[in-house]
Structures are given as C-alpha cells and as structure tokens.
Design a protein around this motif. Structure first.
Motif, PDB file in Angstrom:
ATOM      1  N   THR A  33       0.814  -1.213   0.000  1.00 24.02           N
ATOM      2  CA  THR A  33       0.000   0.000   0.000  1.00 24.02           C
ATOM      3  C   THR A  33       0.845   1.259   0.000  1.00 24.02           C
ATOM      4  OG1 THR A  33      -1.793  -1.155   1.120  1.00 24.02           O
ATOM      5  CG2 THR A  33      -1.819   1.250   1.227  1.00 24.02           C
ATOM      6  N   ASP A  34       1.816   1.352   0.924  1.00 26.98           N
ATOM      7  CA  ASP A  34       2.617   2.573   0.982  1.00 26.98           C
ATOM      8  C   ASP A  34       3.990   2.327   1.569  1.00 26.98           C
ATOM      9  OD1 ASP A  34       3.697   5.118   1.192  1.00 26.98           O
ATOM     10  OD2 ASP A  34       2.475   5.689   2.903  1.00 26.98           O
ATOM     11  N   SER A  43      13.513   1.648  -5.117  1.00 22.32           N
ATOM     12  CA  SER A  43      14.116   0.361  -4.740  1.00 22.32           C
ATOM     13  C   SER A  43      14.954   0.479  -3.473  1.00 22.32           C
ATOM     14  CB  SER A  43      14.952  -0.202  -5.881  1.00 22.32           C
ATOM     15  OG  SER A  43      16.024   0.655  -6.191  1.00 22.32           O
ATOM     16  N   ARG A  44      15.689   1.561  -3.336  1.00 22.73           N
ATOM     17  CA  ARG A  44      16.510   1.759  -2.143  1.00 22.73           C
ATOM     18  C   ARG A  44      15.615   1.920  -0.900  1.00 22.73           C
ATOM     19  NH1 ARG A  44      21.267   5.766  -2.384  1.00 22.73           N
ATOM     20  NH2 ARG A  44      22.328   3.865  -2.963  1.00 22.73           N
ATOM     21  N   TYR A  45      14.540   2.683  -1.037  1.00 23.16           N
ATOM     22  CA  TYR A  45      13.640   2.900   0.095  1.00 23.16           C
ATOM     23  C   TYR A  45      12.912   1.605   0.458  1.00 23.16           C
ATOM     24  CZ  TYR A  45      10.498   5.323   3.267  1.00 23.16           C
ATOM     25  OH  TYR A  45       9.817   5.742   4.383  1.00 23.16           O
ATOM     26  N   GLN A  46      12.488   0.853  -0.538  1.00 22.64           N
ATOM     27  CA  GLN A  46      11.837  -0.437  -0.295  1.00 22.64           C
ATOM     28  C   GLN A  46      12.781  -1.347   0.485  1.00 22.64           C
ATOM     29  OE1 GLN A  46       9.674  -2.306  -3.608  1.00 22.64           O
ATOM     30  NE2 GLN A  46      10.825  -4.162  -3.139  1.00 22.64           N
ATOM     31  N   GLU A  47      14.036  -1.354   0.113  1.00 19.61           N
ATOM     32  CA  GLU A  47      15.038  -2.161   0.819  1.00 19.61           C
ATOM     33  C   GLU A  47      15.199  -1.681   2.266  1.00 19.61           C
ATOM     34  OE1 GLU A  47      17.820  -5.187   1.325  1.00 19.61           O
ATOM     35  OE2 GLU A  47      16.492  -4.846  -0.370  1.00 19.61           O
ATOM     36  N   THR A  75       2.696  -9.363   3.947  1.00 12.31           N
ATOM     37  CA  THR A  75       1.936  -9.254   2.708  1.00 12.31           C
ATOM     38  C   THR A  75       1.525  -7.818   2.377  1.00 12.31           C
ATOM     39  OG1 THR A  75      -0.090  -9.821   3.907  1.00 12.31           O
ATOM     40  CG2 THR A  75       1.080 -11.621   2.808  1.00 12.31           C
ATOM     41  N   ASP A  76       1.625  -6.897   3.342  1.00  7.38           N
ATOM     42  CA  ASP A  76       1.328  -5.494   3.054  1.00  7.38           C
ATOM     43  C   ASP A  76       1.871  -4.603   4.160  1.00  7.38           C
ATOM     44  OD1 ASP A  76       0.347  -3.348   1.559  1.00  7.38           O
ATOM     45  OD2 ASP A  76      -1.618  -3.393   2.520  1.00  7.38           O
ATOM     46  N   GLY A  81       1.633   8.230   7.766  1.00  7.70           N
ATOM     47  CA  GLY A  81       1.768   9.409   6.919  1.00  7.70           C
ATOM     48  C   GLY A  81       1.446   9.106   5.473  1.00  7.70           C
ATOM     49  N   ASP A  82       1.558  10.152   4.668  1.00 12.89           N
ATOM     50  CA  ASP A  82       1.319  10.027   3.240  1.00 12.89           C
ATOM     51  C   ASP A  82       2.257  11.003   2.529  1.00 12.89           C
ATOM     52  OD1 ASP A  82       0.083   8.873   1.033  1.00 12.89           O
ATOM     53  OD2 ASP A  82      -1.470  10.417   0.937  1.00 12.89           O
ATOM     54  N   ILE A  83       2.527  10.736   1.286  1.00 15.49           N
ATOM     55  CA  ILE A  83       3.437  11.571   0.513  1.00 15.49           C
ATOM     56  C   ILE A  83       2.680  12.730  -0.123  1.00 15.49           C
ATOM     57  CG2 ILE A  83       5.073  11.642  -1.411  1.00 15.49           C
ATOM     58  CD1 ILE A  83       6.037   9.955   0.931  1.00 15.49           C
TER      59      ILE A  83
END
Length: 175
Positions: A33-34, A43-47, A75-76, A81-83
């Motif tokens: 979701t976020d 990709s760096r932030y996901q990591e 799974t999620d 917060g939000d961007i």
C-alpha cells in the motif's frame, strides 16, 4: 518474493544465549500500500523498509526460547503518513504525518517450539489508529517508530503470553 533467514544469537553476561530462529519474507513488496520514498530511489527505500521490518521481527525472536522457529510472511505495509509531492520548500516530496494516515501491516506467521509443535499462527492485520497520541521526546523520533510501536504492542499482547503459556504446559524432556 524476497527471503532472508536470520538466526539470532545474543551474548549475555553469563555466556552465549541462543534465541528463536526467524524467517522473514515479503510477498510482492512493490505492490504494498505505501512504502513510497520522498528523496531516494523507490528500490533503495523499499530495501530500507524491509530491512527495518526484518530487524523488528529479529528483535522479537531474540526474546523467545532457543529452538523455537518462526516463519513470518509480510503481505502489506502502509507506513504512517502520506506523501505530498509538492509540500517541500522547493517542490520536493515530503511525508506528511497526520492522524488520518495511520500505520498498518498485514502478515501471516507460524511459531513452533523446539519439538515442532505449533505455538501460535495466523494472519495478522494490524492498524494503529491512535499512533499520534503516543508520547515520545521531541526531535528523537526514530525512522519507522510508529510501525515498530504497533508491532511491539502486538508482540507483547499476543506472542509473549502464548510463548509463556506454551512453555508452562509443554512436555519436559529429562536430561
């Protein structure tokens, strides 16, 4: 899917104390979701996010008895917060944290004791609607603090009592 197997070993004053082994996986994190970044690559932030959640579950496993195994499949994730893509002084994106944007995480897990017996399992859907009411020192917020506190509360209320109860009734093996 990305898997990482983490074996935990803690050093105690009296020697080496082993803890539960945990396996943490993330099911299609690109569809979460976020976990959107503000000033770094996706990709760096996901990591960074997945490493933080791995660390949370690893820390919990360190509080469990030796020989236990815990499989967790996230799974999620919906970060607090939000961007807002135009909020920064020069139009760069910022993560705006308000009551409206509460943190949430969904995962399945199975915890087994050293005999392979299931201690606890299920699908968890956690959301902390009161995350903004928590008191912390001004200027000392750790990254993903709201998400960690939500998981801490769940672990303290759900996993620790199950482990304690199971240990009290589990078969004792004579040495």
């Amino acid at each position: 899917m990305r898997n990482s197997i983490l074996a935990i070993t803690l050093l105690a004053m009296s020697g080496v104390v082993a803890a539960a082994e945990v396996t943490v996986s993330f099911e299609q994190p690109e569809k979460f979701t976020d976990i959107r970044p503000t000033n770094e690559s996706k990709s760096r932030y996901q990591e960074k996010v997945t490493q933080a959640f791995e660390r949370f579950f690893t820390d919990y496993a360190a509080k469990m008895p030796e020989g236990y195994t815990w499989q967790v499949s996230v799974t999620d994730i919906d970060l607090a917060g939000d961007i807002d893509y135009f909020a920064g002084p020069t139009g760069q994106p910022l993560r705006i944290v308000k009551d409206l944007y509460s943190p949430a995480v969904r995962f399945t897990h199975t915890l087994r004791d050293n005999y392979g017996e299931e201690v606890l399992s299920g699908e968890e859907r956690l959301r902390d609607m009161g995350f903004m009411q928590r008191i912390s020192k001004v200027g000392t917020r750790a990254e993903f603090e709201f998400e960690q506190k939500m998981l801490d509360d769940w672990f303290t209320k759900t996993v620790q009592p199950a482990v304690t109860q199971h240990a009290a009734i589990a078969p004792k093996v004579a040495q």
